[in-house]
Design a protein around this motif. Structure first.
Motif, PDB file in Angstrom:
ATOM      1  N   GLY A  16       0.820  -1.206   0.000  1.00  0.00           N
ATOM      2  CA  GLY A  16       0.000   0.000   0.000  1.00  0.00           C
ATOM      3  C   GLY A  16       0.849   1.248   0.000  1.00  0.00           C
ATOM      4  N   TYR A  17       2.056   1.101  -0.507  1.00  0.00           N
ATOM      5  CA  TYR A  17       3.021   2.179  -0.397  1.00  0.00           C
ATOM      6  C   TYR A  17       2.562   3.451  -1.097  1.00  0.00           C
ATOM      7  N   VAL A  18       1.778   3.290  -2.150  1.00  0.00           N
ATOM      8  CA  VAL A  18       1.297   4.454  -2.897  1.00  0.00           C
ATOM      9  C   VAL A  18       0.527   5.399  -1.978  1.00  0.00           C
ATOM     10  N   GLY A  19      -0.034   4.873  -0.893  1.00  0.00           N
ATOM     11  CA  GLY A  19      -0.794   5.699   0.041  1.00  0.00           C
ATOM     12  C   GLY A  19       0.016   6.873   0.569  1.00  0.00           C
ATOM     13  N   PHE A  20       1.280   6.615   0.870  1.00  0.00           N
ATOM     14  CA  PHE A  20       2.110   7.687   1.430  1.00  0.00           C
ATOM     15  C   PHE A  20       2.471   8.725   0.363  1.00  0.00           C
ATOM     16  N   TYR A  21       2.619   8.240  -0.855  1.00  0.00           N
ATOM     17  CA  TYR A  21       2.857   9.130  -1.999  1.00  0.00           C
ATOM     18  C   TYR A  21       1.649  10.057  -2.151  1.00  0.00           C
ATOM     19  N   ALA A  22       0.464   9.461  -2.035  1.00  0.00           N
ATOM     20  CA  ALA A  22      -0.776  10.230  -2.142  1.00  0.00           C
ATOM     21  C   ALA A  22      -0.892  11.228  -0.994  1.00  0.00           C
ATOM     22  N   ILE A  23      -0.582  10.766   0.212  1.00  0.00           N
ATOM     23  CA  ILE A  23      -0.685  11.668   1.363  1.00  0.00           C
ATOM     24  C   ILE A  23       0.263  12.852   1.175  1.00  0.00           C
ATOM     25  N   PHE A  52      -2.897   7.895  -8.022  1.00  0.00           N
ATOM     26  CA  PHE A  52      -2.400   7.122  -6.889  1.00  0.00           C
ATOM     27  C   PHE A  52      -2.986   5.724  -6.876  1.00  0.00           C
ATOM     28  N   HIS A  53      -2.954   5.138  -8.043  1.00  0.00           N
ATOM     29  CA  HIS A  53      -3.522   3.824  -8.227  1.00  0.00           C
ATOM     30  C   HIS A  53      -2.604   2.765  -7.639  1.00  0.00           C
ATOM     31  N   LEU A  54      -3.219   1.609  -7.342  1.00  0.00           N
ATOM     32  CA  LEU A  54      -2.473   0.454  -6.829  1.00  0.00           C
ATOM     33  C   LEU A  54      -1.263   0.125  -7.698  1.00  0.00           C
ATOM     34  N   LEU A  55      -1.404   0.380  -9.001  1.00  0.00           N
ATOM     35  CA  LEU A  55      -0.330   0.030  -9.930  1.00  0.00           C
ATOM     36  C   LEU A  55       0.982   0.739  -9.573  1.00  0.00           C
ATOM     37  N   VAL A  56       0.871   1.919  -8.957  1.00  0.00           N
ATOM     38  CA  VAL A  56       2.092   2.626  -8.550  1.00  0.00           C
ATOM     39  C   VAL A  56       2.848   1.794  -7.511  1.00  0.00           C
ATOM     40  N   SER A  57       2.110   1.298  -6.528  1.00  0.00           N
ATOM     41  CA  SER A  57       2.739   0.438  -5.507  1.00  0.00           C
ATOM     42  C   SER A  57       3.429  -0.742  -6.159  1.00  0.00           C
TER      43      SER A  57
END
Lengths: 269, 570
Positions: free
Chosen positions: B286-293, B470-475
């Motif tokens: 779920g790393y993309v979450g922090f990118y999004a935040i 910030f899609h899952l694909l980024v993670s």
């Protein structure tokens, strides 16, 4: 006062009682052995002391301080270190890295210290490296610090595990079958080594061992477990002649041939 | 190597048919045709033809390798049979397509263009013959490669590889060099059509061979025999690489700077996730979450559109980082007790939750909902505004250097050792006195901070934050680039980002095959080089355990200790 005290320790797995009402007193600077047939609950008891398992009943005290309920890292910080029956080194790290991980609780460099490599952090790191090197030398791994743990010969892996345990500067060291899989000569070496740990470092040793030659040779006190229960306790001589012990090891039929079953070799007296 | 009881030609035929089937498949999904628009050597060989040629080459090479080189003829024979078999399948496909035009109603890519390409404009039976003969000859030539000395062979392969690589990028190289004025003019002869010119290809090959010769003869003298370099040399090489990196945007132009920015954003994230997954062994999907935040916080703090704070980019940055670090800790706490697959699934959920929160109506005033946040501030230094890709490149470069430095320092410290111990054996690490709670949270927090920085720069780059970025694909991309580069390896993150983010950007027109190639690359990597392109020390040790294990340590199982007791009975 005893260094480690266990009172009425009970550990159950479902319907099976692996350790039943176990009492134990380990005096400082003794070499204390726990023996018993396979499945007697020896390793389970080790796991209760070190916090891997939580006993259902009873208490375990180190220097009067209760251990039950504490996580394994806290217990280590209080002064108990251990090795494992089936070696559990950090297999892909080097020997010296393994020893340095053992030093972890005694180092205090934090994130900022690590990033800026402050003088304090550098000094600490240098000290830790020196200490790890000393430990490796002590256990007989001098010059082998940069070898990958899993590539070390079996005997040296056991030694490295001891070095890693010593790094946390324990008062009590738990050794789970340190001579398992060793030939008689290697076992003999290990026996001398264990004695050195006590004599030179003043560490109290709690030992699980199957090699009777080793057990009778170095222990000052022995507790015998069978089906999770203590069936005998005392000095090696008393244990060797105890009928219940012989029965536990050989079964009822074997009890007839009492003599010599648990004899220590003459040399080991 | 196992010996083959079946005759060599049977094995070679099998490999050739497999290679041919792969080539036919690539042709039928349209890849060959699309790639044919670009040339490797203009007017001589196109990319599509190179693809088919590669099928011959690889099959023949594999067959010749298996056949062994005891006698000259086996390698040649195996190569020729495999090559001819590939030709047979491709030629057979051409024959089938010519004989049955309706094939296209089922396989829509079996177009007349493809047919023309596969038949060289000849009648299909003639083409089949050409394919078999040409395949056989090329295969035999490949087999002959194995008979050469390794030095000559590697020189030929390197030259061929370089020509193909430069040829693939020729279109772009021409674009870049055309901006160089006089030098660009001077280099025009190297290109022809949408590929290299014959002369250009020859020059590339010659340069590669020359470098190879120089490296074998000259360079070892320059570098001391010992692996360690002196601090002065390290400093010098660092200064040179920095100078080169700093010169890239003006030299490469806007388009390449855009690609490099993209790579930079992923390097930042990769360095962060590498701490979490590579060092500490905590599989976070779920790393993309922090990118999004990071991006949304930057929006919340700087965008006048939302109208809350209107801070400058630099004033907002510390707050953004603090919030992402906090979010790393907060999301880390619930998963402290969870390991492996379960951790992966839970973090996957976290990542998606954050994206849905950004989309939700409840948070609309803060995130802009589906419309996202616009008018996010650009970073400025004095009157210098980082407002285009060539300028942002420097910000990203600084960010990557800083995070890379932090990652290296942490790795080599007590904390790095604790992470690695935890990765190796979590229970023992704890029993050795490592506090798992703080060690894990530190990994999550550091990883989150790097991603937050990446997100903050990303927000400045596009001046906005949209949920779909910030899609899952980024993670998954970030994780894949770490795996391809080499788990736990810092240079590996950079190589992985260049390979998985940079290269696809350069081959945009083939975007429809991107995921296919991506998947194939990952599968091949996992099968043949699981430790990654530039593996870390530890990963290399792990993946090659069978190699230097001593005899004694192979006996690690205790030998039934209890029995000894009874044996002592007299």
């Amino acid at each position: 006062m005893a260094l480690l005290v266990a009172r009425k320790v009970v550990k159950r797995f479902g319907g099976l009682t692996a350790v039943r009402d176990l009492d134990l007193d380990i005096e400082p600077k003794t070499i204390y052995s726990v023996i018993g047939p396979n499945g007697a609950g020896k390793t389970t008891f080790f796991n209760c002391i070190t916090g891997f398992y939580q006993p259902e009943e009873g208490e375990i005290l180190l220097d009067g301080q209760p251990l039950v309920g504490l996580p394994t890292d806290k217990i280590t910080r209080l002064g108990i270190a251990r090795t494992y029956q089936n070696i559990r080194l950090f297999a892909n790290m080097t020997a010296i890295e393994n020893a340095m991980v053992g030093l972890h609780p005694h180092l205090r460099t934090g994130v900022l210290g690590a990033i800026f490599r402050t003088p304090a952090a550098r000094a600490e790191e240098a000290q830790a490296t020196a200490e790890a090197r000393r430990l490796l030398q002590f256990v007989g791994l001098a010059g082998k610090g940069d070898l990958i743990a899993k590539n070390l010969p079996y005997g040296l892996q056991r030694r490295l595990e001891v070095a890693r345990a010593l790094a946390s500067r324990p008062k009590l060291l738990l050794l789970d079958e340190p001579t398992a899989g060793m030939n008689p000569r290697e076992a003999e070496d290990m026996m001398h080594f264990i004695r050195r740990l006590r004599d030179e470092l003043g560490i109290t040793i709690l030992l699980i061992e199957h090699h009777m030659r080793v057990v009778m040779g170095i222990s000052e006190h022995i507790t015998v477990l069978d089906y999770g229960e203590k069936i005998a306790e005392g000095a090696p001589r008393e244990i060797q002649t105890n009928p219940r012990v012989i029965e536990a090891y050989l079964g009822r039929g074997g009890a007839a041939q009492q003599h010599g079953v648990l004899d220590a070799p003459a040399a080991a007296g | 190597m196992r010996s083959y009881s079946a005759p060599v030609w049977q094995m070679a035929l099998k490999l050739g048919l497999i290679g041919g089937a792969v080539a036919a498949l690539l042709a039928l999904i349209g890849m060959v045709e699309v790639f044919n628009q670009r040339a490797i050597i203009g007017g001589v060989i196109s990319m599509g033809q190179t693809f088919l040629g590669l099928a011959v080459l690889l099959s023949a090479y594999a067959a010749a390798r298996r056949a062994g080189t005891q006698t000259r003829s086996t390698a040649l024979l195996a190569g020729a049979v495999a090559g001819a078999a590939v030709g047979l399948v491709i030629g057979g496909l051409a024959l089938l397509m010519a004989a049955w035009p309706d094939l296209r109603t089922i396989l829509i890519n079996a177009s007349p263009t493809l047919l023309a390409l596969l038949t060289f404009g000849q009648a299909a039976p003639v083409a089949l013959a050409i394919w078999i003969v040409a395949g056989g000859l090329l295969g035999a030539a490949t087999g002959a490669l194995l008979l050469l000395t390794p030095a000559v062979r590697s020189a030929i392969l390197a030259a061929l590889g370089a020509v193909v690589l430069v040829g693939v990028l020729a279109d772009l190289l021409r674009l870049i060099t055309s901006a160089w004025g006089v030098i660009g003019q001077a280099l025009r002869w190297m290109f022809a059509g949408r590929g290299l010119s014959v002369a250009g290809a020859l020059v590339v090959a010659a340069v590669v061979v020359l470098i190879g010769v120089l490296r074998q003869r000259g360079l070892p003298k320059l570098q001391p025999a010992a692996g360690r370099r002196s601090p002065r040399q390290t400093l010098l090489s660092l200064a040179i690489s920095l100078a080169i990196l700093a010169l890239l945007p003006p030299v490469l132009g806007t388009y390449m700077s855009e690609v490099l920015d993209q790579v930079g954003l992923y390097v930042l994230m990769g360095l962060g996730l590498n701490i979490v997954v590579g060092f500490a062994g905590l599989l976070d999907l779920g790393y993309v979450g922090f990118y999004a935040i990071g991006a949304y916080m930057m929006g919340l703090l700087t965008s006048p559109e939302l109208g809350f704070f209107n801070l400058s980019w630099w004033a907002a940055l510390p707050i953004v980082l603090a919030v992402t670090i906090l979010s790393g800790v907060v999301l880390g706490i619930p998963v402290l007790k969870v390991r492996g697959d379960y951790l992966a699934i839970i973090t996957l959920g976290f990542g998606e939750m954050i994206r849905y929160l950004a989309l939700s109506n409840a948070l609309d005033p803060y995130t802009g909902g589906p419309q996202g946040v616009q008018l996010i501030a650009k970073p400025t230094i004095g009157s210098f505004v980082f407002d285009d890709v060539t300028k942002l490149y420097y910000l990203l470069l600084a960010g990557c250097l800083l995070t890379g430095f932090i990652a290296i320092r942490l790795r080599d410290s007590r904390l790095g050792r604790a992470w690695m111990a935890m990765r190796e054996d979590e229970d023992v690490a704890q029993a050795i006195g490592i506090n798992l709670v703080s060690t894990k949270l530190l990994a999550f927090a550091t990883g989150a901070a790097f991603a937050g920085l990446s997100g903050a720069i990303f927000a400045a780059k596009i001046g906005a934050a949209y949920p779909q970025s910030f899609h899952l694909l980024v993670s998954i991309n970030v994780l894949a680039l770490i795996i391809v580069g080499g788990m736990g390896s810092i240079p590996g993150v950079i190589v992985g980002a260049l390979a998985l983010v940079g290269l696809p950007e350069l081959l945009r027109e083939f975007a429809e095959f991107r995921l296919l190639v991506y998947g194939v690359v990952l599968v091949v990597m996992m099968l043949y080089r699981p430790e990654g392109l530039l593996p870390s020390e530890a990963a290399r040790r792990e993946m090659h355990e069978d190699e230097n294990v001593t005899e004694e340590s192979a006996l690690a199982q205790p030998a039934e200790p209890a029995i000894q007791l009874e044996r002592t009975a007299t």
